[in-house]
Design a protein around this motif. Sequence first.
Motif, PDB file in Angstrom:
ATOM      1  N   ARG A 251      44.733 -17.726  53.937  1.00 59.19           N
ATOM      2  CA  ARG A 251      44.466 -18.536  55.131  1.00 59.19           C
ATOM      3  C   ARG A 251      45.517 -18.224  56.200  1.00 59.19           C
ATOM      4  O   ARG A 251      46.693 -18.432  55.994  1.00 59.19           O
ATOM      5  CB  ARG A 251      44.507 -20.020  54.765  1.00 59.19           C
ATOM      6  CG  ARG A 251      44.258 -20.975  55.904  1.00 59.19           C
ATOM      7  CD  ARG A 251      42.809 -20.901  56.394  1.00 59.19           C
ATOM      8  NE  ARG A 251      41.860 -21.361  55.393  1.00 59.19           N
ATOM      9  CZ  ARG A 251      40.548 -21.458  55.599  1.00 59.19           C
ATOM     10  NH1 ARG A 251      40.047 -21.136  56.793  1.00 59.19           N
ATOM     11  NH2 ARG A 251      39.740 -21.860  54.644  1.00 59.19           N
ATOM     12  N   GLY A 252      45.071 -17.678  57.315  1.00 53.53           N
ATOM     13  CA  GLY A 252      45.973 -17.428  58.423  1.00 53.53           C
ATOM     14  C   GLY A 252      46.730 -16.121  58.317  1.00 53.53           C
ATOM     15  O   GLY A 252      46.638 -15.264  59.178  1.00 53.53           O
ATOM     16  N   THR A 253      47.491 -15.962  57.229  1.00 54.96           N
ATOM     17  CA  THR A 253      48.215 -14.717  56.964  1.00 54.96           C
ATOM     18  C   THR A 253      48.101 -14.415  55.469  1.00 54.96           C
ATOM     19  O   THR A 253      47.680 -15.266  54.671  1.00 54.96           O
ATOM     20  CB  THR A 253      49.703 -14.818  57.330  1.00 54.96           C
ATOM     21  OG1 THR A 253      50.373 -15.646  56.358  1.00 54.96           O
ATOM     22  CG2 THR A 253      49.906 -15.394  58.725  1.00 54.96           C
ATOM     23  N   CYS A 254      48.551 -13.219  55.092  1.00 53.76           N
ATOM     24  CA  CYS A 254      48.518 -12.823  53.679  1.00 53.76           C
ATOM     25  C   CYS A 254      49.526 -13.591  52.840  1.00 53.76           C
ATOM     26  O   CYS A 254      49.557 -13.453  51.615  1.00 53.76           O
ATOM     27  CB  CYS A 254      48.781 -11.326  53.547  1.00 53.76           C
ATOM     28  SG  CYS A 254      47.492 -10.294  54.273  1.00 53.76           S
ATOM     29  N   ALA A 255      50.368 -14.396  53.459  1.00 55.72           N
ATOM     30  CA  ALA A 255      51.387 -15.153  52.733  1.00 55.72           C
ATOM     31  C   ALA A 255      50.892 -16.505  52.247  1.00 55.72           C
ATOM     32  O   ALA A 255      51.605 -17.204  51.521  1.00 55.72           O
ATOM     33  CB  ALA A 255      52.613 -15.351  53.628  1.00 55.72           C
ATOM     34  N   THR A 256      49.674 -16.897  52.643  1.00 55.41           N
ATOM     35  CA  THR A 256      49.187 -18.242  52.326  1.00 55.41           C
ATOM     36  C   THR A 256      47.871 -18.180  51.572  1.00 55.41           C
ATOM     37  O   THR A 256      46.790 -18.047  52.171  1.00 55.41           O
ATOM     38  CB  THR A 256      48.992 -19.067  53.610  1.00 55.41           C
ATOM     39  OG1 THR A 256      50.170 -18.987  54.407  1.00 55.41           O
ATOM     40  CG2 THR A 256      48.682 -20.524  53.272  1.00 55.41           C
TER      41      THR A 256
END
Length: 263
Positions: A251-256
């Motif tokens: 969600r939003g970025t690959c970090a989330t």
Amino acid sequence: MEFLDVVRRRKTTNGHLLPDPVSEEHQRLLMEVAGRAPSQLNSQPWRFVLIEERDTIDAIAAISGESMTTAMSNGTFFERYKRYFRFSQAEMDERRDGMLFDKLPAPLRPFTSQVFTRRGQKLMNGLRVPQTLGEENRKLVAGAPLLLAVLLDREENREGELSSFYSLFSMGAAMENVWLTTVELGMGIQFVSFPMEVPGNWERIERLLEVPDTLDLMAVYRLGYLPPAERRPPIDWSSHQRKRPSQYVFRGTCATPQEGWDD
């Protein structure tokens, strides 16, 4: 059948197909849905060969079986794909990807932990496992009433250029259309991949199909109607598990990672 049901029921057919010819109506439908796939600038780079000739099917089947025996005997197949092999349900439940070898002859079951070692390879060769697998593969391909060769136009599939990516993407979309339609038609489908694993064997198939220099042979599939009851090969695997959304959706970025969708 509802569309989402078709998507959820899509699978690879590991077992045998009925020998009944695939009707011309269904062949035509499969080619229609392939041709309706998206392609960059409407380039439609795909070409298809429908193969029903018994001599050609038997020849491709022999090449496929030989290829499987070779790749299994020399260890290249296991070395190349060992990251996808699962030998326990617990491992499959945790990873949720790869192939679970849930059908093995009794003599092999105690040695699954050694399959990627020299000792394991020697044991499998001694038990003629590669020959058993190769012959079963030959029978599966030879038993198909229809093979489908998928090719790309080299004017579009230009190596090193974006057009190659676009062409491959379009070919994948075309084959997904075909794959989903086989579910609707009560058919099975499987990629005949082993000739790609042994140098020189893919070229043998190209010669059989008289592929011109203007086309690249990309894949061959076996197709046919499914029998009422599944008859699994002596050595077989399943691949029904799918990763949870939190393992592949962000969600939003690959970090989330996506939360709350796993149930």
